[in-house]
Design an enzyme around this catalytic site. Structure first.
Site: not given
Length: 330
Positions: A82, A123, A147, A151, A185, A211
């Site tokens: 992980q 991911s 990122y 992955k 985080k 949103s």
């Protein structure tokens, strides 16, 4: 720890992190305590994630990789990998590729050499804007940042080499995971975490403009743990699988659920950040067919229920597992 070859049943890299510490907790529930946790505690506050866990030892990620032949013994059943740099806003490609691709590739090769099963975190970011869908098909993959690319590249490496793997190799493409133990985080913590603290501190949950139309597949961390444990229980299953609920929900629903639970607060709209334009997944929804065909039958936690469960940790335990003194420690 210089007595030669070490014997650990399970190795969990990133075991002091968000999902990793939850996996260790899940392993504890099933009776596993002979666990080696591998992580990087340069961010020292992560140590709080370890307080309620039962494990045999801890080792730094670099020391572990440099001495992997010693730590990966005949007794080791599996590596649950992980550990990663999970900051999607990190622009340092050298750092990202070293941590997420090269480290994973080296550890994978060492595990395969010793015929140790390898379960790792991928991911959903590999799907980019999702224009071609969210099934585990290479034609759907279009990473938008380094990122996601890091992955994506290991997933591609695994596909190329999977036929030669002597034991289980399985990757899970996590969608939007939320839940306890993510305090460290910072800006990369879940929307649930941020909304809770915004409501508590200011009485307002701040949502980006639009949103109500941004829909994501939010998955409670306990479900992620269950999928990992399912793979651990089924060494015959290999492949790359989505780890999401299969439902797309709005950020607005999360904020409203929290205001109901807290009995206070309102929603506030803020401008969409310029730095996120072109790099933001406005819609994600896991295609769960492959995982279900592999035999995973448990239902996923509904978003409102998951937010309620997480709220209890935030409200009563600052977001952590509560520490319990065990008889053997007295």
């Amino acid at each position: 720890m210089v007595k030669g070859e070490e014997d650990f049943m399970i190795v969990v890299t990133g075991g002091a992190g968000f999902i990793g510490s939850n996996i260790v907790r899940g392993l504890n529930r099933t009776g596993y305590t002979d666990i080696l946790i591998v992580d990087d505690l340069s961010k020292g506050e992560k140590c709080r994630n370890l307080n309620a866990l039962r494990f045999s030892d801890y080792v730094d990620k670099d020391f572990f990789l440099n001495h992997a032949d010693r730590f990966l013994s005949r007794k080791t059943e599996a590596v649950i990998h992980q550990g990663a740099c999970t900051d999607t806003m990190e622009h340092d490609g050298l750092k990202m590729m070293a941590l997420n691709y090269e480290y994973t590739k080296t550890l994978f090769e060492k595990a395969m050499k010793k015929k140790i099963r390898f379960i790792y975190a991928s991911s959903a970011s590999v799907y980019g804007n999702g224009a071609h869908g969210f099934s585990e098909d290479p034609r759907n993959e279009n990473p938008l940042n380094v990122y996601a690319f890091s992955k994506y590249l290991f997933d591609a490496y695994l596909r190329k080499n999977r036929a030669h793997c002597p034991v289980q190799t399985a990757g899970l493409r996590y969608f939007n995971v939320y839940g306890q133990q993510e305090n460290h985080k910072g800006r990369m913590a879940s929307t649930v975490y941020h909304f809770y603290h915004q409501l508590k501190e200011t009485g307002e949950a701040r949502l980006f403009e639009g949103s109500d139309k941004f829909l994501r597949d939010f998955i409670y961390v306990d479900d992620v743990v269950e999928v990992n444990l399912f793979l651990l229980d089924h060494p015959e299953i290999s492949g790359i699988y989505n780890c999401g609920t299969g439902k797309a929900e709005s950020f607005t629903l999360i904020a409203r659920t929290l205001t109901e639970l807290m009995g206070q607060g309102k929603l506030k709209t803020v401008p969409f950040p310029e730095e996120l334009r072109g790099k933001y997944q406005s819609f994600t929804q896991a295609e769960t067919t492959a995982l279900r065909k592999a035999g995973y039958t448990r239902p996923f936690t509904e978003l409102k229920e998951g937010v309620s469960l997480y709220y209890e940790y935030l409200d009563k335990h600052e977001g952590f597992f509560p520490y319990e003194v065990r008889e053997e420690e007295l």
